[in-house]
Motif scaffolding. Structure first.
Motif, short mmCIF file in Angstrom:
data_model
loop_
_atom_site.label_atom_id
_atom_site.label_comp_id
_atom_site.label_asym_id
_atom_site.label_seq_id
_atom_site.Cartn_x
_atom_site.Cartn_y
_atom_site.Cartn_z
N LYS A 281 1.06 -1.22 0.07
CA LYS A 281 0.02 0.10 -0.10
C LYS A 281 0.92 1.28 -0.02
CE LYS A 281 -4.07 -2.33 1.79
NZ LYS A 281 -4.79 -1.92 0.58
N SER A 284 4.74 3.32 -4.37
CA SER A 284 4.20 4.56 -5.25
C SER A 284 4.81 4.70 -6.64
CB SER A 284 4.71 5.72 -4.69
OG SER A 284 6.11 6.02 -4.68
N ASN A 305 -1.37 3.23 -3.38
CA ASN A 305 -0.53 4.42 -3.61
C ASN A 305 0.36 4.33 -5.05
OD1 ASN A 305 -0.49 6.86 -1.51
ND2 ASN A 305 -0.72 4.83 -0.36
N GLU A 307 1.43 5.17 -8.54
CA GLU A 307 1.17 6.48 -9.40
C GLU A 307 1.41 6.26 -10.63
OE1 GLU A 307 2.15 10.07 -7.78
OE2 GLU A 307 0.85 9.97 -5.80
N LYS A 328 -4.50 5.50 -7.39
CA LYS A 328 -3.80 6.86 -7.79
C LYS A 328 -3.13 6.40 -9.15
CE LYS A 328 -3.14 8.58 -3.24
NZ LYS A 328 -2.26 9.10 -2.16
#
Length: 740
Positions: A281, A284, A305, A307, A328
């Motif tokens: 989680k 990124s 998370n 991206e 995201k």
């Protein structure tokens, strides 16, 4: 003795008793007897004690041989559980979500525990096995095979470091699952078999140590590898920050799943398949190196998370659910060599605005950020940020599974005229979609509009040979099978009299449906027909029906659900439905409920408003009307227009109703009928014909010394009273009124 408020429901089949249900407000100790009605108690059904949170202890008889899955689900009041010696089987999943369960005692004939044993029972400290058990033994509360070569289950409450004994050669995927307090696992020299993705949900795990003499496994800096260091088996779940995967590793499998504190990772060359980053989680971004050809199923699911991701040109396959839940993720570019994209690759990507495809790719293309196959006959995926109306190109023949998954801002999707197939769950979660028009050639698979919470109408082109629509509800062409009720359609619904079958998931996610009436024509209700109808309060069955997997018909519904069935039906399968209605109530209809149901079902018995002071000329315009009341209640009933008053004669009662005949211009026939069943047959007790408001008293004698009399009262209101003997059995009467 058991507490007096405990009520156990049971069934007797083949001279064996099964405990099927217990009232949820039961408190104290439950003692299940060995015999009921002269038959042995052999089974406890699945979900029998569902969420009986105030029960403090179970005492089970030795006669029991079977305990169903989740039988003690949510019994938070128990701290220990004793499983009798005669319970058999290789799987034990009866106790789950028992938050305070600490000690379990297992008898001699249970041969295994299975993958769901004691699921979500975080305080389990000890599991004790009978010394006479031929398959298992416990050592210090830990379960092993009889010869101690296999570790079967470590209790969830164990904490700190756990050293696997040297006798152990293998363990299962679930042997350590949910041991959230274990910080270190020490692997001995003789362990030869470790499953993929071990130590599931061991969220405190920081260190995995392997004995240096183990010929199959090794650890470097607390990370578990195979001996040759080519496969990374498990990265500790509680490790934080960045990790460099060592050079030489070619296999990751599920090594990083649920590593919630991993923020970034560097992957070496030589890896051909990426998988196993589910629920990382804090991750990124990730760059996937050249040489990788496959992104496996569930690889980045719930990486909330994440991206950005860079896909290499070497990539050829993207498997199912790979990016679902990457909330995201803003964009994704499909490289030129990708030749296979599975169903449900995307979903719940709330920021995804851009899907692009390399122009040299010969298998896929993107138009306005919507993913198609190269000739645009298949629509694969639409980004969830798409809004308003979307018009699907006329070339499209197939809409793939979950293609519009979670497109919550689309209010209308225009389907092309020559569309042939809409696959399973294609519009799942399109919560703003209001209507759906099915073209003339289209076939619809299951669950297409699940969770479309605003959908109130499904219409069908009249030329479609497969389907028809009635009041916005989707049926087969003959109207005999109800396929799909729009999830946003609200209120009360009565199954049409033409319907024979209610299909799988027909009413699933119908969040505004409150009452459903299943009439005489329905012969079969399929599994999960009413799945997740969150506001469903009342279901009325007209008769005993066939059901496919009744335990799932009302799965995951409101705890306020009331299921009614005719009292005249013997052996209605309460337990079959109760297994997953769990918190609901099932009971026979009261006489008034059943009478109202019969009135609604049959056009032969139109109802007039026979209320006190009703105008007869207006209210009795139908050819036949009736009211039904139960004489052994002897209580006023404000809904029926009748009152029941006791008389001075013990064991008798008087039934009274008033009618306003002051403006009557014609005579009426009044007929009082009685029956032992609301469904008849009805026997006429007495009949009389009033001629007008000034006729005075009319008395007509009926059978069994009953009598009816009609009195002229002030203002032309007639008073009818029938005196009858009180009965211990159900006794029903109705008043039939017709114009003379």
């Amino acid at each position: 003795m058991p507490d007096s408020n405990i009520v156990l429901d049971y069934e007797i089949r083949n001279s064996r008793v099964t405990i099927t249900h217990c009232n949820r407000d039961a408190t104290g100790e439950v003692i299940i007897p060995e015999m009921i009605e002269g038959f042995p108690v052999k089974s406890i059904d699945l979900y029998a004690f569902y969420k009986c949170t105030q029960i403090s202890n179970f005492i089970l008889p030795d006669s029991i041989t079977y305990i169903g899955s989740n039988a003690f689900y949510g019994c938070n009041g128990i701290t220990e559980l004793v499983i009798p010696d005669n319970v058999t089987g290789s799987v034990f999943s009866a106790a789950s979500y028992c938050e305070n369960l600490e000690d379990v005692y297992i008898g001699e004939k249970l041969s295994g525990l299975g993958s769901r044993a004691f699921f979500q029972c975080p305080k389990i400290a000890n599991i004790y096995i009978s010394a006479s058990n031929a398959s298992m033994r416990s050592v210090n509360g830990v379960v092993y095979s009889k010869d101690e070569t296999k570790l079967i289950k470590l209790p969830h409450a164990r904490s700190g470091s756990f050293e696997i004994p040297e006798s152990v050669t293998n363990f299962d995927y679930n042997s350590f699952s949910d041991c959230a307090l274990v910080s270190e696992v020490v692997i001995g020299p003789n362990l030869t078999n470790i499953p993929d993705s071990p130590f599931n949900n061991c969220h405190s795990l920081n260190q995995i140590t392997v004995h240096p003499d183990n010929p199959n496994y090794a650890s470097i800096d607390g990370v578990l590898f195979n001996k040759s260091l080519s496969k990374l088996i498990r990265y500790p779940l509680n490790r934080q920050g960045h990790y460099n995967v060592p050079h030489g590793v070619t296999d990751l499998r599920s090594a990083f799943s649920s590593c919630a504190k991993l923020t970034s990772i560097t992957l070496p060359e030589g890896i051909t398949e990426i998988s196993g980053f589910a629920s990382c989680k804090l991750l990124s971004s990730i760059d996937i190196p050249e040489g990788v050809t496959t992104i496996g199923s569930y690889t980045f699911i719930e990486c909330t998370n994440l991206e950005s991701i860079t896909l290499p040109n070497s990539l050829t396959q993207i498997r199912g659910v790979a990016f679902v839940g990457c909330e995201k993720l803003k964009s994704i570019h499909i490289p030129k060599n990708v030749s296979f994209i599975d169903t449900v690759v995307f979903g719940h990507n709330y920021d995804l605005m851009e899907i692009t495809v390399d122009p040299d790719n010969t298998f896929y293309t993107a138009i306005d950020n919507v993913l198609f196959n190269t000739d645009q006959t298949e629509l694969l995926a639409c980004p969830v940020t798409k809004s308003g109306e979307y018009i699907i190109p006329e070339s499209v023949k197939t809409i793939r599974n979950y293609a519009f998954y979670g497109c919550k801002d689309i209010i209308h999707i225009s389907l092309p005229e020559n569309l042939e197939l809409v696959e399973n769950s294609a519009f799942f979660g399109c919560s703003s979609l209001q209507r759906l028009e099915i073209p003339k050639l289209t076939v619809i698979e299951e669950n297409v509009v699940d969770a479309c919470s605003s959908l109130i109408s499904i219409t069908v082109d009249p030329e479609n040979p497969y389907y028809a629509s009635l009041d916005g509800v989707l049926f087969d062409k003959s109207l005999e099978t109800l396929h799909r009720y729009p999830p946003g359609k609200s209120g009360v619904y009565k199954i049409p009299s033409s319907t024979i079958t209610i299909d799988d998931y027909a009413f699933s996610y119908a969040k505004n449906l409150m009452t459903i009436t299943i009439g005489e024509s329905v012969e079969k209700v399929n599994s999960t027909a009413f799945y997740r109808c969150s506001k469903l309060e009342r279901v009325i069955f007209a008769k005993l029906i066939n059901y496919h997997n009744g335990s799932l018909v009302f799965a995951n519904n409101s705890g306020n659900l009331l299921i009614l069935y005719p009292a005249s039906i013997p052996n209605f399968p309460v337990s079959a439905f109760a297994k997953t209605t769990w918190e609901s109530t099932m009971r026979p209809m009261t006489p008034y409920e059943e009478w109202a149901f019969l009135q609604e079902e049959s056009d032969a018995y139109p109802t007039s408003e026979l209320l006190p002071s009703a105008n007869v000329d207006h209210d009795l315009s139908n050819n036949f009307s009736e009211y039904v009341f139960e004489t052994n209640l002897f209580e006023p009933d404000s809904t029926s227009g009748f009152t029941i008053q006791p008389t001075s004669t013990i064991g008798a009662g008087k039934l009274i109703v008033d009618f306003n005949l002051s403006e009557a211009t014609t005579a009426y026939d009044f007929e009082l009928q009685v029956s032992n069943s609301l469904r008849g047959p009805w026997e006429t007790v007495s009949a009389f014909i009033p001629q007008g408001p000034d006729m005075g008293i009319v008395r007509v004698s009926g059978p069994d010394a009953s009598s009816v009399h009609l009195e002229a009262l002030g203002g032309g209101i007639f008073h009818i009273a029938e005196s009858i003997a009180q009965s211990d059995e159900a006794f029903f009467a109705r008043l039939a009124v017709s114009q003379n």
